[in-house]
Structure formats: C-alpha cells, structure tokens
Design an enzyme around this catalytic site. Structure first.
Site, PDB file in Angstrom:
ATOM      1  N   THR A  27       0.881  -1.167   0.000  1.00 17.78           N
ATOM      2  CA  THR A  27       0.000   0.000   0.000  1.00 17.78           C
ATOM      3  C   THR A  27       0.919   1.218   0.000  1.00 17.78           C
ATOM      4  O   THR A  27       2.132   1.091   0.174  1.00 17.78           O
ATOM      5  CB  THR A  27      -0.887   0.050   1.258  1.00 17.78           C
ATOM      6  OG1 THR A  27      -0.054   0.201   2.423  1.00 17.78           O
ATOM      7  CG2 THR A  27      -1.739  -1.202   1.402  1.00 17.78           C
ATOM      8  N   ILE A  82       7.495  -2.264   7.137  1.00 19.77           N
ATOM      9  CA  ILE A  82       7.480  -0.797   7.196  1.00 19.77           C
ATOM     10  C   ILE A  82       8.093  -0.233   5.916  1.00 19.77           C
ATOM     11  O   ILE A  82       9.263  -0.490   5.601  1.00 19.77           O
ATOM     12  CB  ILE A  82       8.257  -0.276   8.437  1.00 19.77           C
ATOM     13  CG1 ILE A  82       7.789  -0.984   9.724  1.00 19.77           C
ATOM     14  CG2 ILE A  82       8.111   1.239   8.557  1.00 19.77           C
ATOM     15  CD1 ILE A  82       6.316  -0.808  10.050  1.00 19.77           C
ATOM     16  N   LYS A  83       7.281   0.545   5.209  1.00 19.01           N
ATOM     17  CA  LYS A  83       7.721   1.103   3.921  1.00 19.01           C
ATOM     18  C   LYS A  83       8.185   2.542   4.151  1.00 19.01           C
ATOM     19  O   LYS A  83       7.431   3.370   4.693  1.00 19.01           O
ATOM     20  CB  LYS A  83       6.527   1.059   2.967  1.00 19.01           C
ATOM     21  CG  LYS A  83       6.867   1.080   1.512  1.00 19.01           C
ATOM     22  CD  LYS A  83       5.634   0.620   0.737  1.00 19.01           C
ATOM     23  CE  LYS A  83       5.757   0.864  -0.729  1.00 19.01           C
ATOM     24  NZ  LYS A  83       4.551   1.477  -1.277  1.00 19.01           N
ATOM     25  N   ILE A  84       9.393   2.816   3.710  1.00 19.98           N
ATOM     26  CA  ILE A  84      10.034   4.090   4.060  1.00 19.98           C
ATOM     27  C   ILE A  84      10.658   4.716   2.803  1.00 19.98           C
ATOM     28  O   ILE A  84      11.437   4.057   2.105  1.00 19.98           O
ATOM     29  CB  ILE A  84      11.155   3.840   5.117  1.00 19.98           C
ATOM     30  CG1 ILE A  84      10.564   3.159   6.355  1.00 19.98           C
ATOM     31  CG2 ILE A  84      11.875   5.129   5.482  1.00 19.98           C
ATOM     32  CD1 ILE A  84      11.607   2.699   7.363  1.00 19.98           C
TER      33      ILE A  84
END
Ligand code: E4P
Length: 214
Positions: A27, A82-84
């Site tokens: 997402t 965790i998308k960073i």
C-alpha cells in the site's frame, strides 16, 4: 517471482487472493487515502486476508517520527513491513529497524545508488518505480537490471520488489531479469490472465458441445 498486489481495496484484495497467486501486498498513502477509511483499521482488515508481507508506508519525514510510526504499525499484525521513502532520515530508520529484526521496504527508488545504499542500511526490499521513470522518458526496466547486477555482484540479500507497474510487459521483463518480486495493480493482474484466444477457444468448445445435444 513473488507477486504482490498493489492495492488497499478489500474487494480487489479478496478477489486476487482467491485466485491463489498473491504472495504479499503493497500500500502507499495514495492507495490508503483513496479508500476513505481509517488506515490502521483498514490495514487490520487487510491482514485478515493476506498472510504474506503487507507493506504499510510511513508519512513522517524525520527518523524519530518514522520509528514511532513503525512502532504503531507493527502492532497491527505480525506480517506488516514498514515502507520508508529513500533519503537520509529514511536510511537512519531502516538501519535501526533492521537491527531490531523489523522488516522494511525502501521505496521511491529511482537510481541504482539509492538501491545500493538502502541495501547497505539493511532494507528487506527495495522498490524501484519503473512506471514513473518511463513516464519521464527514462527506461525504468534498465534500473531494475542495474540493481539486479549490483545485488548479485555483492551477494546482497535485499530483495528487488519492482513497483509502479503499468502493464503486463513490465511483469514479463521483471521476471526475465530475475527480480525477486513485482507489485501489481489489480487491473494489470487481470491483464496478465486474459487472452482473447482463450475466450474464443472456450466459446468454440462450448458451441461444439451444444451441437452434440441436437
Ligand atoms: C507500491 O509500492 C508503489 O507505491 C506503487 O507501485 C506506485 O505506483 P504508481 O507509480 O502507479 O503510483
């Protein structure tokens, strides 16, 4: 090659999962905002459907903020990644999260050097955005090729998760290069499956079968 669905729409997610081909999900803030629901509640609902990695993106720009968002996001489900976004603050957070065995995806990758630094910081995945490069007349797929060679040269364990996929050829080319994973919008997943000759073939078989009854 793993196939992730690039969506936050529960109906699409349930449908694609029912086909037995989905290994994970991505997402981003745009996709979550499009659904108009409380994001954490939506991610929780998604986690009841997706058993593989679920990428949830942070919106903080400083490493302390990213880390505190990550702390909240990992409470949602054990398979949250965790998308960073890639930058100095992002890499600081990736380093600390990876030291704590928390999986990360470094996103918005537009160069091989960004991917190399993300891998060195300990990213689980890097997301080269190929469609957005194609949009500005740069060859997105060459970036995937470069990253694949570099990761291979140095035995880097970070996986290449090809993102910003716009059409089936992007998926075929990613597979030919040997990318670890692609994240694909629902519409493109349907395009991967459909073929007019398959439809015509089914129709002809059924028409011939009907003739037998007469
Ligand atoms: C997924 O991880 C990315 O955020 C997504 O693939 C971006 O796609 P877009 O360039 O079509 O917005």
């Amino acid at each position: 090659m793993k196939i992730f669905l690039d969506s936050a729409n529960l109906d699409e997610i349930k449908e694609a999962v029912s086909w037995g081909i989905i290994d994970g999900l991505t997402t981003n803030p745009t996709l979550l905002a499009r659904e108009g629901k409380e994001p954490k509640k939506l991610l929780k609902d998604i986690s009841k459907v997706i058993s593989g990695p679920i990428n949830a993106e942070v919106v903080s720009l400083d490493s302390a903020g990213i880390l505190s968002e990550a702390e909240e996001l990992i409470k949602i489900a054990p398979n949250i990644v965790i998308k960073i976004p890639v930058n100095q603050e992002g890499l600081k957070a990736v380093k600390l999260l990876s030291q704590n065995n928390i999986k990360t995806t470094v996103t918005l990758i537009f160069s091989a050097t960004q991917a190399l630094l993300a891998a060195k910081a300990g990213a689980t995945y890097v997301c080269p955005f190929i469609g957005r490069l194609d949009d500005i007349s740069q060859d997105g797929m060459s970036l995937v090729e470069e990253i694949a060679v570099i990761f291979d040269n140095y035995d880097l364990s970070t996986e290449i998760l090809v993102a910003s996929i716009r059409h089936p050829i992007h998926v075929v080319q990613s597979a030919l290069i040997g990318a670890d994973a692609v994240t694909v919008p629902f519409k493109v997943i349907e395009q991967l499956l459909n073929h007019p000759l398959t439809d015509a073939g089914i129709k002809r078989f059924l028409d011939d079968w009907e003739k037998l009854k007469k």
